[in-house]
Design a protein around this motif. Structure first.
Motif, PDB file in Angstrom:
ATOM      1  N   ARG A 161      16.386  38.831  95.835  1.00  0.00           N
ATOM      2  CA  ARG A 161      15.302  39.036  94.871  1.00  0.00           C
ATOM      3  C   ARG A 161      15.875  39.254  93.484  1.00  0.00           C
ATOM      4  O   ARG A 161      16.985  39.791  93.342  1.00  0.00           O
ATOM      5  CB  ARG A 161      14.454  40.256  95.251  1.00  0.00           C
ATOM      6  CG  ARG A 161      13.657  40.090  96.528  1.00  0.00           C
ATOM      7  CD  ARG A 161      12.966  41.380  96.942  1.00  0.00           C
ATOM      8  NE  ARG A 161      12.079  41.179  98.093  1.00  0.00           N
ATOM      9  CZ  ARG A 161      11.467  42.146  98.736  1.00  0.00           C
ATOM     10  NH1 ARG A 161      11.624  43.407  98.348  1.00  0.00           N
ATOM     11  NH2 ARG A 161      10.691  41.879  99.779  1.00  0.00           N
ATOM     12  N   ILE A 162      15.122  38.863  92.481  1.00  0.00           N
ATOM     13  CA  ILE A 162      15.447  39.199  91.100  1.00  0.00           C
ATOM     14  C   ILE A 162      14.229  39.872  90.485  1.00  0.00           C
ATOM     15  O   ILE A 162      13.132  39.296  90.473  1.00  0.00           O
ATOM     16  CB  ILE A 162      15.854  37.962  90.281  1.00  0.00           C
ATOM     17  CG1 ILE A 162      17.211  37.445  90.773  1.00  0.00           C
ATOM     18  CG2 ILE A 162      15.916  38.285  88.786  1.00  0.00           C
ATOM     19  CD1 ILE A 162      17.708  36.213  90.053  1.00  0.00           C
ATOM     20  N   ILE A 163      14.420  41.087  90.022  1.00  0.00           N
ATOM     21  CA  ILE A 163      13.355  41.804  89.321  1.00  0.00           C
ATOM     22  C   ILE A 163      13.451  41.441  87.841  1.00  0.00           C
ATOM     23  O   ILE A 163      14.499  41.598  87.224  1.00  0.00           O
ATOM     24  CB  ILE A 163      13.491  43.326  89.505  1.00  0.00           C
ATOM     25  CG1 ILE A 163      13.636  43.682  91.000  1.00  0.00           C
ATOM     26  CG2 ILE A 163      12.288  44.039  88.890  1.00  0.00           C
ATOM     27  CD1 ILE A 163      12.508  43.207  91.886  1.00  0.00           C
ATOM     28  N   VAL A 164      12.363  40.949  87.303  1.00  0.00           N
ATOM     29  CA  VAL A 164      12.293  40.530  85.903  1.00  0.00           C
ATOM     30  C   VAL A 164      11.383  41.490  85.162  1.00  0.00           C
ATOM     31  O   VAL A 164      10.184  41.567  85.454  1.00  0.00           O
ATOM     32  CB  VAL A 164      11.747  39.091  85.776  1.00  0.00           C
ATOM     33  CG1 VAL A 164      11.597  38.696  84.308  1.00  0.00           C
ATOM     34  CG2 VAL A 164      12.635  38.106  86.522  1.00  0.00           C
ATOM     35  N   ASN A 165      11.942  42.243  84.237  1.00  0.00           N
ATOM     36  CA  ASN A 165      11.132  43.141  83.417  1.00  0.00           C
ATOM     37  C   ASN A 165      10.870  42.487  82.066  1.00  0.00           C
ATOM     38  O   ASN A 165      11.806  42.196  81.311  1.00  0.00           O
ATOM     39  CB  ASN A 165      11.831  44.479  83.206  1.00  0.00           C
ATOM     40  CG  ASN A 165      11.034  45.379  82.275  1.00  0.00           C
ATOM     41  OD1 ASN A 165       9.850  45.614  82.509  1.00  0.00           O
ATOM     42  ND2 ASN A 165      11.656  45.847  81.213  1.00  0.00           N
ATOM     43  N   LEU A 166       9.601  42.241  81.777  1.00  0.00           N
ATOM     44  CA  LEU A 166       9.210  41.629  80.514  1.00  0.00           C
ATOM     45  C   LEU A 166       8.596  42.693  79.616  1.00  0.00           C
ATOM     46  O   LEU A 166       7.388  42.888  79.560  1.00  0.00           O
ATOM     47  CB  LEU A 166       8.211  40.492  80.752  1.00  0.00           C
ATOM     48  CG  LEU A 166       8.741  39.296  81.554  1.00  0.00           C
ATOM     49  CD1 LEU A 166       7.616  38.319  81.845  1.00  0.00           C
ATOM     50  CD2 LEU A 166       9.877  38.608  80.822  1.00  0.00           C
ATOM     51  N   GLY A 167       9.448  43.439  78.936  1.00  0.00           N
ATOM     52  CA  GLY A 167       9.009  44.386  77.931  1.00  0.00           C
ATOM     53  C   GLY A 167       9.211  43.772  76.561  1.00  0.00           C
ATOM     54  O   GLY A 167       9.113  42.563  76.384  1.00  0.00           O
ATOM     55  N   GLY A 168       9.516  44.617  75.569  1.00  0.00           N
ATOM     56  CA  GLY A 168       9.875  44.060  74.275  1.00  0.00           C
ATOM     57  C   GLY A 168      11.081  43.152  74.423  1.00  0.00           C
ATOM     58  O   GLY A 168      11.139  42.051  73.878  1.00  0.00           O
ATOM     59  N   ILE A 169      12.057  43.634  75.192  1.00  0.00           N
ATOM     60  CA  ILE A 169      13.225  42.863  75.591  1.00  0.00           C
ATOM     61  C   ILE A 169      13.084  42.519  77.068  1.00  0.00           C
ATOM     62  O   ILE A 169      12.566  43.315  77.854  1.00  0.00           O
ATOM     63  CB  ILE A 169      14.514  43.676  75.351  1.00  0.00           C
ATOM     64  CG1 ILE A 169      14.698  43.959  73.848  1.00  0.00           C
ATOM     65  CG2 ILE A 169      15.735  42.961  75.906  1.00  0.00           C
ATOM     66  CD1 ILE A 169      14.898  42.724  72.982  1.00  0.00           C
ATOM     67  N   ALA A 170      13.536  41.341  77.468  1.00  0.00           N
ATOM     68  CA  ALA A 170      13.529  40.956  78.875  1.00  0.00           C
ATOM     69  C   ALA A 170      14.835  41.393  79.520  1.00  0.00           C
ATOM     70  O   ALA A 170      15.902  41.277  78.917  1.00  0.00           O
ATOM     71  CB  ALA A 170      13.358  39.450  79.018  1.00  0.00           C
ATOM     72  N   ASN A 171      14.752  41.932  80.732  1.00  0.00           N
ATOM     73  CA  ASN A 171      15.967  42.206  81.489  1.00  0.00           C
ATOM     74  C   ASN A 171      15.751  41.869  82.951  1.00  0.00           C
ATOM     75  O   ASN A 171      14.619  41.774  83.430  1.00  0.00           O
ATOM     76  CB  ASN A 171      16.465  43.645  81.298  1.00  0.00           C
ATOM     77  CG  ASN A 171      15.424  44.684  81.629  1.00  0.00           C
ATOM     78  OD1 ASN A 171      15.030  44.825  82.782  1.00  0.00           O
ATOM     79  ND2 ASN A 171      14.971  45.424  80.626  1.00  0.00           N
TER      80      ASN A 171
END
Length: 370
Positions: A161-171
């Motif tokens: 799995r890859i967790i993608v956090n889309l905040g101001g910056i993506a990580n």
């Protein structure tokens, strides 16, 4: 519920829109229960001050102190709302991220604005904050920190799995199915920080609702190629970034070099959406070379349907949100800081050295008693 197992995570991110709070119960390894949540928007005065502080080389003490006071009041207001909605919650501590004003890991410096002593006074709660600087002191980037939480609660031995956090910056966080392998992660580049900023500048709207404005634009291939030439996108990991790097001034500089006078605003928005998707997927491919991992998206950008469509298309991978795991996308980051507070109180490490580059595992955060 045992009082010692209830923590509240409080998060305000680079999008500068407000504070999210999530109360959670940690009962041991992999045992997580969300009890309640609340959020408050930043007042316009605070948001303007934070934008000024985050984009200025010269900072006045009066602006800094005023922003810290208003920010801490917003955190306290968010806790008050949560405690009113869920009066039976008595947390052992509030795990507070604070507001990032400057993040320069290559210089060993990061600043998350907050007055934890005042927050403790206003809430009557223990406060744990300043999570990033111990990792920095140990030679790490101080970010991203959420991957340790992702590893603990979102990994599966049935699939990568890859967790993608889309905040101001993506990580991103890569979670291999072979759980004895290390999890990896990094900041991949801009997400809402440019999408929201350009929308606010040209549409006077806080954000591009579901990506409708970008969907109506056309990709400017030459502009995308120009933006992707920034050295950050090809830099090896560990790496992290923030508003001090990617901001509207950065974008305007790129547009000026590109001779943008004839470019339509909505076409630039569409291209910024593609920039987020392409830079994200390039980074994903460096961590998951087999191309098999399922993508699970969290953060405010999970509401941007057009962006999610572009990520799915560019990555050619199954792309869902963390709702699939029973964790609402908007809760994930605040939950991560509740968990980091829990780890602090248990005397356990909160960082992943493979992600941040620190010399080893460290207990993160500072404690401010009620």
């Amino acid at each position: 519920m045992n009082r010692k197992q209830i923590y509240v995570g409080m998060m305000s991110g680079t999008s500068l829109d407000g504070v999210d709070a999530v109360a959670s119960y940690f009962g041991g390894a992999g045992d997580l229960e969300v009890i309640g949540r609340s959020s408050v928007d930043f007042p316009p005065q605070l948001r303007a001050l934070l934008l000024k502080l985050a984009s200025s080389d010269l900072v006045s003490f009066s602006d800094l102190s005023a922003a810290e006071e208003l920010l801490t009041q917003s955190y306290a207001q968010c806790w008050k709302l949560l405690s009113q909605q869920y009066p039976n919650i008595t947390p052992l501590a509030l795990g507070c991220h604070g507001q990032t004003i400057e993040h320069r890991p290559n210089q060993g410096y990061t600043l998350q604005l907050l007055n934890p002593s005042l927050l403790s006074e206003l809430t009557g709660c223990n406060v744990i904050c300043d999570f990033r600087r111990r990792d920095l002191a140990a030679g790490g980037q101080g970010a991203p920190l959420a991957p340790a939480f992702h590893q603990s609660f979102m990994a599966s031995d049935a699939e990568d799995r890859i967790i993608v956090n889309l905040g101001g910056i993506a990580n991103i966080t890569w979670l291999p199915a072979q759980l004895d392998q290390p999890s990896l992660g990094m900041d991949t580049g801009p997400a809402n920080i440019l999408l929201d900023g350009w929308c606010q500048l040209k549409q006077q709207q806080a954000f591009d609702n579901k990506g409708h404005w970008a969907r109506g634009g056309q990709l400017i291939t030459e502009l995308l190629e120009h933006l992707l030439k920034d050295s950050y996108f090809t830099q090896g990991f560990p790496k992290s970034t923030g508003r001090e790097k990617f901001n509207l001034n950065w974008l305007q500089d790129q547009l000026a070099e590109f001779s943008s006078s004839q470019l339509a605003d909505e076409d630039i928005q569409a291209t910024l959406t593609e920039l987020t998707a392409v830079s994200l997927c390039q980074a994903i491919n460096t961590l998951d070379t087999q191309g098999t991992a399922k993508l699970l998206v969290c953060g405010g950008g999970a509401k941007n349907r057009y962006l999610l469509e572009r990520i799915a298309t560019v990555s050619q991978r199954t792309t869902l949100t963390t709702d699939e795991l029973g964790i609402p996308p908007q809760d994930v980051e605040a939950l991560a800081f509740a968990w980091l507070a829990y780890r602090h109180q248990q005397g356990l490490s909160g960082n992943l050295p493979e992600v941040t580059g620190a010399k080893g595992e460290r207990i993160l955060g500072g404690y401010y008693p009620a």
